[in-house]
Design a protein around this motif. Structure first.
Motif, short mmCIF file in Angstrom:
data_model
loop_
_atom_site.label_atom_id
_atom_site.label_comp_id
_atom_site.label_asym_id
_atom_site.label_seq_id
_atom_site.Cartn_x
_atom_site.Cartn_y
_atom_site.Cartn_z
N ARG A 66 0.82 -1.21 0.00
CA ARG A 66 0.00 0.00 0.00
C ARG A 66 0.86 1.26 0.00
O ARG A 66 0.50 2.27 -0.62
CB ARG A 66 -0.95 -0.04 1.18
N LEU A 67 1.99 1.20 0.67
CA LEU A 67 2.93 2.32 0.62
C LEU A 67 3.44 2.52 -0.81
O LEU A 67 3.49 3.64 -1.31
CB LEU A 67 4.11 2.07 1.57
N ASN A 68 3.82 1.41 -1.44
CA ASN A 68 4.33 1.49 -2.82
C ASN A 68 3.28 2.07 -3.76
O ASN A 68 3.58 2.93 -4.60
CB ASN A 68 4.77 0.11 -3.31
N ALA A 69 2.03 1.61 -3.62
CA ALA A 69 0.96 2.10 -4.48
C ALA A 69 0.67 3.58 -4.22
O ALA A 69 0.44 4.35 -5.16
CB ALA A 69 -0.30 1.27 -4.26
N SER A 70 0.70 3.97 -2.94
CA SER A 70 0.40 5.36 -2.58
C SER A 70 1.45 6.32 -3.09
O SER A 70 1.14 7.44 -3.50
CB SER A 70 0.29 5.50 -1.05
N LEU A 71 2.71 5.88 -3.09
CA LEU A 71 3.81 6.76 -3.48
C LEU A 71 4.14 6.69 -4.97
O LEU A 71 4.95 7.48 -5.45
CB LEU A 71 5.05 6.41 -2.65
N ALA A 72 3.51 5.76 -5.68
CA ALA A 72 3.88 5.53 -7.08
C ALA A 72 3.69 6.77 -7.95
O ALA A 72 4.52 7.05 -8.82
CB ALA A 72 3.06 4.37 -7.65
N ASP A 73 2.61 7.52 -7.72
CA ASP A 73 2.36 8.68 -8.58
C ASP A 73 2.79 9.99 -7.94
O ASP A 73 2.57 11.07 -8.49
CB ASP A 73 0.88 8.76 -8.96
N GLY A 74 3.41 9.90 -6.75
CA GLY A 74 3.92 11.10 -6.08
C GLY A 74 2.86 11.90 -5.35
O GLY A 74 3.17 12.95 -4.76
N VAL A 75 1.61 11.43 -5.36
CA VAL A 75 0.52 12.13 -4.68
C VAL A 75 -0.23 11.14 -3.79
O VAL A 75 -0.69 10.10 -4.27
CB VAL A 75 -0.47 12.76 -5.69
N ILE A 76 -0.33 11.45 -2.50
CA ILE A 76 -1.05 10.57 -1.57
C ILE A 76 -2.42 11.19 -1.32
O ILE A 76 -2.54 12.24 -0.70
CB ILE A 76 -0.27 10.44 -0.24
N ASP A 77 -3.47 10.53 -1.84
CA ASP A 77 -4.81 11.11 -1.68
C ASP A 77 -5.44 10.62 -0.37
O ASP A 77 -4.86 9.81 0.36
CB ASP A 77 -5.70 10.80 -2.88
N ASP A 78 -6.62 11.12 -0.07
CA ASP A 78 -7.26 10.83 1.22
C ASP A 78 -7.57 9.35 1.39
O ASP A 78 -7.41 8.80 2.48
CB ASP A 78 -8.55 11.64 1.36
N ASP A 79 -8.01 8.69 0.31
CA ASP A 79 -8.32 7.25 0.39
C ASP A 79 -7.05 6.45 0.69
O ASP A 79 -7.06 5.53 1.52
CB ASP A 79 -8.94 6.75 -0.90
N GLU A 80 -5.96 6.78 0.01
CA GLU A 80 -4.69 6.08 0.24
C GLU A 80 -4.20 6.32 1.66
O GLU A 80 -3.72 5.39 2.33
CB GLU A 80 -3.65 6.56 -0.77
N ARG A 81 -4.34 7.54 2.14
CA ARG A 81 -3.91 7.86 3.51
C ARG A 81 -4.73 7.07 4.53
O ARG A 81 -4.20 6.54 5.51
CB ARG A 81 -4.05 9.37 3.74
N ARG A 82 -6.04 6.98 4.28
CA ARG A 82 -6.90 6.24 5.20
C ARG A 82 -6.57 4.75 5.18
O ARG A 82 -6.54 4.09 6.22
CB ARG A 82 -8.37 6.47 4.83
N ASP A 83 -6.31 4.20 4.00
CA ASP A 83 -5.92 2.78 3.90
C ASP A 83 -4.65 2.51 4.69
O ASP A 83 -4.54 1.50 5.40
CB ASP A 83 -5.69 2.39 2.43
N LEU A 84 -3.67 3.39 4.56
CA LEU A 84 -2.41 3.23 5.28
C LEU A 84 -2.64 3.30 6.79
O LEU A 84 -2.10 2.48 7.55
CB LEU A 84 -1.42 4.30 4.85
N GLN A 85 -3.45 4.27 7.22
CA GLN A 85 -3.71 4.40 8.66
C GLN A 85 -4.39 3.16 9.21
O GLN A 85 -4.02 2.67 10.29
CB GLN A 85 -4.59 5.63 8.92
#
Length: 202
Positions: A66-85
């Protein structure tokens, strides 16, 4: 296996366990203020890259993916941040046994579990999933005719990820589950199902 190989394997396991426990401490610190910012996410990504021993734990592997997917495009959106949390909260829960999932009997799931008819259904996903990110789960359901989004009284199925904890009522997704239970008990036709049950129908 030679004695040297056994010793190496044992040492590797000990290092992995130590790194997982260190990771738990780091994650608790990052989650302490209730917000995960970009610099904290990037720090966690660098730490995991440097500590490969922790990767043997399946929930840590999910976190890395999930970290790799979130950082892949250089932008961490709210859904990605919530998934990580939510993944980090599952990992840091005091009563979570590393690498194991919660027995479904501790969650307010429908019993018996209903047949899931995806075509035309409205689905909401909450928690941390072994299948993938919330977006990946939504994409799989949408491909079979379901619409996905936030929890409302029109939701047909609330799907709870397998990486839930015994203390789910106090988790970030606990309020959503309790709301669904309240609606279900009042007669609103919403079904609460486990990720494992949902996966049988996709």
């Amino acid at each position: 296996m030679t004695d040297a190989a056994r010793a190496g394997q044992f040492l590797g396991q000990r290092i992995g366990e130590k790194q997982v426990h260190e990771l738990i401490g780091i994650a608790r610190g990052l989650l302490a203020d209730g917000h995960l910012n970009d610099s904290e996410i990037e720090f966690l990504h660098r730490w995991l890259a440097a500590n490969e021993g922790a990767r043997s734990n399946p929930l840590v592997s999910q976190l890395i993916a999930r970290l790799n997917a979130s950082l892949a495009d250089g932008v961490i959106d709210d859904d990605e941040r919530r998934d990580l949390q939510e993944t980090m909260m599952a990992l840091t829960s005091n009563d979570f046994e590393l690498g194991e999932v919660l027995k479904s009997s501790t969650l307010p799931l429908c019993n018996p579990a209903p047949e899931i008819l995806l075509g035309g259904a409205r689905m909401c996903f909450t928690g941390t999933f072994t299948y993938g990110t919330r977006r990946e789960c939504e994409a799989a359901a949408s491909a079979l005719g379901a619409s996905c989004g936030s929890l409302t009284q029109k939701t047909t199925y609330l799907v709870i990820g397998e990486y839930a904890t015994e203390s789910w009522k106090h988790s970030s997704f606990g309020n959503k589950i309790m709301q669904a239970v309240e609606w279900r008990d009042s007669g609103i036709p919403i079904s609460i199902v486990s990720e494992q049950h949902w996966r049988r129908f996709i």
